[in-house]
Design a protein around this motif. Structure first.
Motif, PDB file in Angstrom:
ATOM      1  N   LEU A 181       0.838  -1.194   0.000  1.00  0.00           N
ATOM      2  CA  LEU A 181       0.000   0.000   0.000  1.00  0.00           C
ATOM      3  C   LEU A 181       0.877   1.249   0.000  1.00  0.00           C
ATOM      4  CD1 LEU A 181      -2.720  -0.962   2.644  1.00  0.00           C
ATOM      5  CD2 LEU A 181      -2.536  -1.629   0.248  1.00  0.00           C
ATOM      6  N   ASP A 182       0.367   2.311  -0.594  1.00  0.00           N
ATOM      7  CA  ASP A 182       1.078   3.588  -0.533  1.00  0.00           C
ATOM      8  C   ASP A 182       1.256   4.004   0.923  1.00  0.00           C
ATOM      9  OD1 ASP A 182       1.082   3.704  -3.287  1.00  0.00           O
ATOM     10  OD2 ASP A 182      -0.672   5.021  -3.412  1.00  0.00           O
ATOM     11  N   THR A 183       2.357   4.677   1.217  1.00  0.00           N
ATOM     12  CA  THR A 183       2.577   5.199   2.562  1.00  0.00           C
ATOM     13  C   THR A 183       1.417   6.114   2.955  1.00  0.00           C
ATOM     14  OG1 THR A 183       4.960   5.173   2.121  1.00  0.00           O
ATOM     15  CG2 THR A 183       4.215   6.453   4.019  1.00  0.00           C
ATOM     16  N   LEU A 184       0.932   5.954   4.186  1.00  0.00           N
ATOM     17  CA  LEU A 184      -0.165   6.818   4.639  1.00  0.00           C
ATOM     18  C   LEU A 184       0.296   8.266   4.598  1.00  0.00           C
ATOM     19  CD1 LEU A 184      -1.726   4.862   7.645  1.00  0.00           C
ATOM     20  CD2 LEU A 184      -2.170   4.634   5.194  1.00  0.00           C
ATOM     21  N   HIS A 185      -0.426   9.079   3.864  1.00  0.00           N
ATOM     22  CA  HIS A 185       0.051  10.409   3.511  1.00  0.00           C
ATOM     23  C   HIS A 185      -0.604  11.495   4.361  1.00  0.00           C
ATOM     24  CE1 HIS A 185      -3.515   9.269   1.180  1.00  0.00           C
ATOM     25  NE2 HIS A 185      -3.903  10.516   1.366  1.00  0.00           N
ATOM     26  N   PRO A 186      -0.045  12.719   4.329  1.00  0.00           N
ATOM     27  CA  PRO A 186      -0.666  13.841   5.041  1.00  0.00           C
ATOM     28  C   PRO A 186      -2.030  14.198   4.445  1.00  0.00           C
ATOM     29  CG  PRO A 186       1.618  14.318   4.476  1.00  0.00           C
ATOM     30  CD  PRO A 186       1.235  13.092   3.721  1.00  0.00           C
ATOM     31  N   VAL A 187      -2.775  15.017   5.163  1.00  0.00           N
ATOM     32  CA  VAL A 187      -4.115  15.439   4.754  1.00  0.00           C
ATOM     33  C   VAL A 187      -4.012  16.740   3.970  1.00  0.00           C
ATOM     34  CG1 VAL A 187      -6.422  16.042   5.572  1.00  0.00           C
ATOM     35  CG2 VAL A 187      -5.021  14.421   6.866  1.00  0.00           C
ATOM     36  N   THR A 188      -4.694  16.823   2.843  1.00  0.00           N
ATOM     37  CA  THR A 188      -4.768  18.073   2.089  1.00  0.00           C
ATOM     38  C   THR A 188      -6.083  18.782   2.422  1.00  0.00           C
ATOM     39  OG1 THR A 188      -5.882  17.120   0.165  1.00  0.00           O
ATOM     40  CG2 THR A 188      -3.466  17.001   0.213  1.00  0.00           C
ATOM     41  N   HIS A 189      -6.159  20.064   2.090  1.00  0.00           N
ATOM     42  CA  HIS A 189      -7.390  20.814   2.349  1.00  0.00           C
ATOM     43  C   HIS A 189      -8.580  20.221   1.591  1.00  0.00           C
ATOM     44  CE1 HIS A 189     -10.222  24.219   2.483  1.00  0.00           C
ATOM     45  NE2 HIS A 189      -9.622  24.533   3.624  1.00  0.00           N
ATOM     46  N   PRO A 190      -8.444  19.853   0.295  1.00  0.00           N
ATOM     47  CA  PRO A 190      -9.564  19.193  -0.392  1.00  0.00           C
ATOM     48  C   PRO A 190      -9.975  17.879   0.277  1.00  0.00           C
ATOM     49  CG  PRO A 190      -7.997  20.021  -1.995  1.00  0.00           C
ATOM     50  CD  PRO A 190      -7.350  20.180  -0.652  1.00  0.00           C
ATOM     51  N   ASP A 191      -8.988  17.125   0.820  1.00  0.00           N
ATOM     52  CA  ASP A 191      -9.312  15.906   1.569  1.00  0.00           C
ATOM     53  C   ASP A 191     -10.265  16.232   2.713  1.00  0.00           C
ATOM     54  OD1 ASP A 191      -7.693  14.124   0.158  1.00  0.00           O
ATOM     55  OD2 ASP A 191      -5.951  14.489   1.436  1.00  0.00           O
ATOM     56  N   ALA A 192      -9.921  17.276   3.468  1.00  0.00           N
ATOM     57  CA  ALA A 192     -10.685  17.626   4.658  1.00  0.00           C
ATOM     58  C   ALA A 192     -12.102  18.068   4.308  1.00  0.00           C
ATOM     59  CB  ALA A 192      -9.958  18.724   5.439  1.00  0.00           C
ATOM     60  N   VAL A 193     -12.240  18.879   3.253  1.00  0.00           N
ATOM     61  CA  VAL A 193     -13.569  19.335   2.837  1.00  0.00           C
ATOM     62  C   VAL A 193     -14.384  18.151   2.332  1.00  0.00           C
ATOM     63  CG1 VAL A 193     -14.829  20.820   1.241  1.00  0.00           C
ATOM     64  CG2 VAL A 193     -12.741  21.663   2.339  1.00  0.00           C
ATOM     65  N   ARG A 194     -13.738  17.257   1.580  1.00  0.00           N
ATOM     66  CA  ARG A 194     -14.444  16.069   1.086  1.00  0.00           C
ATOM     67  C   ARG A 194     -14.901  15.197   2.256  1.00  0.00           C
ATOM     68  NH1 ARG A 194     -11.139  15.009  -2.479  1.00  0.00           N
ATOM     69  NH2 ARG A 194      -9.733  13.606  -1.366  1.00  0.00           N
ATOM     70  N   TRP A 195     -14.046  15.065   3.278  1.00  0.00           N
ATOM     71  CA  TRP A 195     -14.409  14.313   4.484  1.00  0.00           C
ATOM     72  C   TRP A 195     -15.659  14.903   5.136  1.00  0.00           C
ATOM     73  CZ3 TRP A 195     -14.206  16.810   9.308  1.00  0.00           C
ATOM     74  CH2 TRP A 195     -14.540  16.012  10.404  1.00  0.00           C
ATOM     75  N   LEU A 196     -15.709  16.240   5.198  1.00  0.00           N
ATOM     76  CA  LEU A 196     -16.845  16.918   5.829  1.00  0.00           C
ATOM     77  C   LEU A 196     -18.144  16.571   5.099  1.00  0.00           C
ATOM     78  CD1 LEU A 196     -17.441  18.893   8.120  1.00  0.00           C
ATOM     79  CD2 LEU A 196     -17.156  20.767   6.496  1.00  0.00           C
ATOM     80  N   LYS A 197     -18.095  16.545   3.783  1.00  0.00           N
ATOM     81  CA  LYS A 197     -19.288  16.221   2.998  1.00  0.00           C
ATOM     82  C   LYS A 197     -19.659  14.744   3.154  1.00  0.00           C
ATOM     83  CE  LYS A 197     -18.607  19.892  -0.402  1.00  0.00           C
ATOM     84  NZ  LYS A 197     -18.328  20.230  -1.822  1.00  0.00           N
TER      85      LYS A 197
END
Length: 446
Positions: A380-396
């Motif tokens: 698996l890819d190394t668990l990566h940092p969170v991006t701002h689009p990641d966070a907004v997508r998580w919220l939705k």
């Protein structure tokens, strides 16, 4: 039930009434010591407990009333359901005449499973293959052949109580896995392929690594609680065992012997009985999870060989074992890394770099594809940092839209997590994001 009663953190002990003498030592271990655990079970007085002991150590939610109501309320309020499996327990589980609504014990086990509160132990010579329902897929502590594991069982109960209590304090809406790991989609999708393949039979290994501040433990929880359910098309999750990795074994044979011994121990079996244990039918794959730090990898230059032997060992188990469904997992935790990297953080520890580990695993992954001597390995890819689009997508994905009354507050909290003075960061560590969101969970905003 009063609100004060709900504050008790107690364990519901599910057992057959005829087994009360057999579970006395278990109950004694739970209610004794410097940090005793309160217990709910029926009629503790018949086990020899005095009235003073009952008042001090046992929960009584009603002090009377309908028996079904007492059981239902105790199951709901408990932080852990401890199932004490035996021949009598299994008979009662399958006996639909226990009550008008069916088996009481089955209801207790199911409540623990659906509430993710279930811990189990074996208290007589009931074959592991005969464990009923969800217990057949649980990591069951064997107190019949190894009574010295009682302290380990009590630790398991404490961990479960702590986990369930944290979730209840967080509002009971979602586990950390659901809350914070929705942006691990590339890794989760790759893991799904191995879990789905293993669900059809065979062994498919996974390798995953992550810096400490990218929450490898929560990703593992995500795989257990969410991914394995979806991939297996069932409510049963994979049977997770934490198998110690013999990182300092001097030879391939020594590694194989030590790993098999550790695996057998976690299954509550002897090494000589391991094949028979692995052959029993399973609704969901066995997940044999091994953790290693980067410094452990670096202390022995033989880890690349260990990885090969691990895959070869599971190939031999697959050939010798009927109906084996397994996903062995090796997880390597790296030191904390500044969240600026995109593919692999450039960190080192114990005389080895993250890039060297990546090269080693890539090489073994390619060998496994070319050779029938190994089971397949998916890196698996190394668990990566969170991006701002990641966070907004998580919220939705959590169910909030721009028309939600909490949207502005939640979006502001996310923007604040990525703010550094007037500058907006492109990436932040998962741990940083989690801590910021934890505050919203605690105050009830989420």
């Amino acid at each position: 039930m009063s609100s004060g009663t709900r504050q008790h953190q107690f364990v519901f002990v599910s057992h057959a009434r005829t087994d009360k003498p057999k579970i006395k030592a278990i109950v004694d271990a739970l209610i004794s010591g410097d940090d005793p655990i309160k217990v709910w079970l029926d009629n503790p007085s018949v086990m020899g407990y005095s009235q003073a002991e009952i008042e001090a150590s046992f929960i009584d939610l009603h002090g009377g009333g309908r028996w079904d109501d007492q059981i239902n309320d105790a199951l709901e309020a408990s932080m852990c359901v401890l199932a004490c499996a035996s021949h009598s327990f299994t008979k009662r589980y399958h006996d639909d005449t226990d009550s008008k609504k069916g088996s009481v014990i089955r209801k207790e086990v199911t409540a623990g499973e659906t509430g993710d509160k279930l811990v189990s132990c074996r208290i007589d010579d009931l074959p592991f293959g005969n464990l009923p329902g969800a217990l057949s897929e649980a990591q069951t502590v064997d107190l019949h052949e190894t009574p010295d594991k009682l302290s380990a069982l009590v630790r398991d109960v404490r961990r479960k109580i702590k986990t369930v209590n944290e979730r209840k304090e967080a509002g009971g809406l979602r586990s950390d896995a659901k809350l914070y790991l929705v942006d691990r989609t590339p890794q989760e999708n790759a893991a799904k392929k191995s879990i789905e393949a293993a669900s059809d039979g065979g062994v498919h290994a996974l390798f995953v690594k992550a810096p400490q501040n990218e929450c490898l433990d929560l990703f593992q929880e995500r795989l257990r609680e969410e991914t394995s359910r979806i991939s297996n098309h069932t409510r049963c999750v994979w049977q997770e065992l934490h198998v110690e990795w013999p990182s300092l074994a001097a030879s391939r044979d020594e590694f194989a012997d030590a790993y098999l011994s550790n695996l057998a121990s976690k299954l509550g079996a002897r090494v000589s009985d391991l094949t028979a244990n692995l052959s029993k039918p399973r609704q969901a794959p066995l997940a044999a999870v091994s953790f290693m730090s980067m410094s452990e990898w670096g202390r022995s230059r033989l880890q690349k060989d260990r990885l090969r032997e691990w895959l070869a060992l599971w190939r031999r188990l697959q050939e010798d074992t009927r109906e084996l469904k397994a996903v062995p997992v090796l997880a390597v935790e790296l030191p904390e890394a500044a969240p600026k990297w995109k593919t692999t953080p450039k960190v080192s520890d114990g005389g080895v770099s993250s890039l060297q580990i990546l090269r080693d695993v890539r090489a073994v992954e390619k060998e496994a594809k070319r050779s029938d001597d190994y089971v397949p390995l998916r890196r698996l890819d190394t668990l990566h940092p969170v991006t701002h689009p990641d966070a907004v997508r998580w919220l939705k994905q959590c169910g909030y839209s721009e028309s939600s009354k909490q949207w502005d507050e939640l979006r502001s909290a996310i923007d604040g997590a990525f703010a550094q003075g007037r500058k907006r960061l492109k990436r932040i560590a998962m741990l940083t994001f989690k801590r910021r969101m934890d505050a919203l969970v605690r105050d009830g905003t989420i």
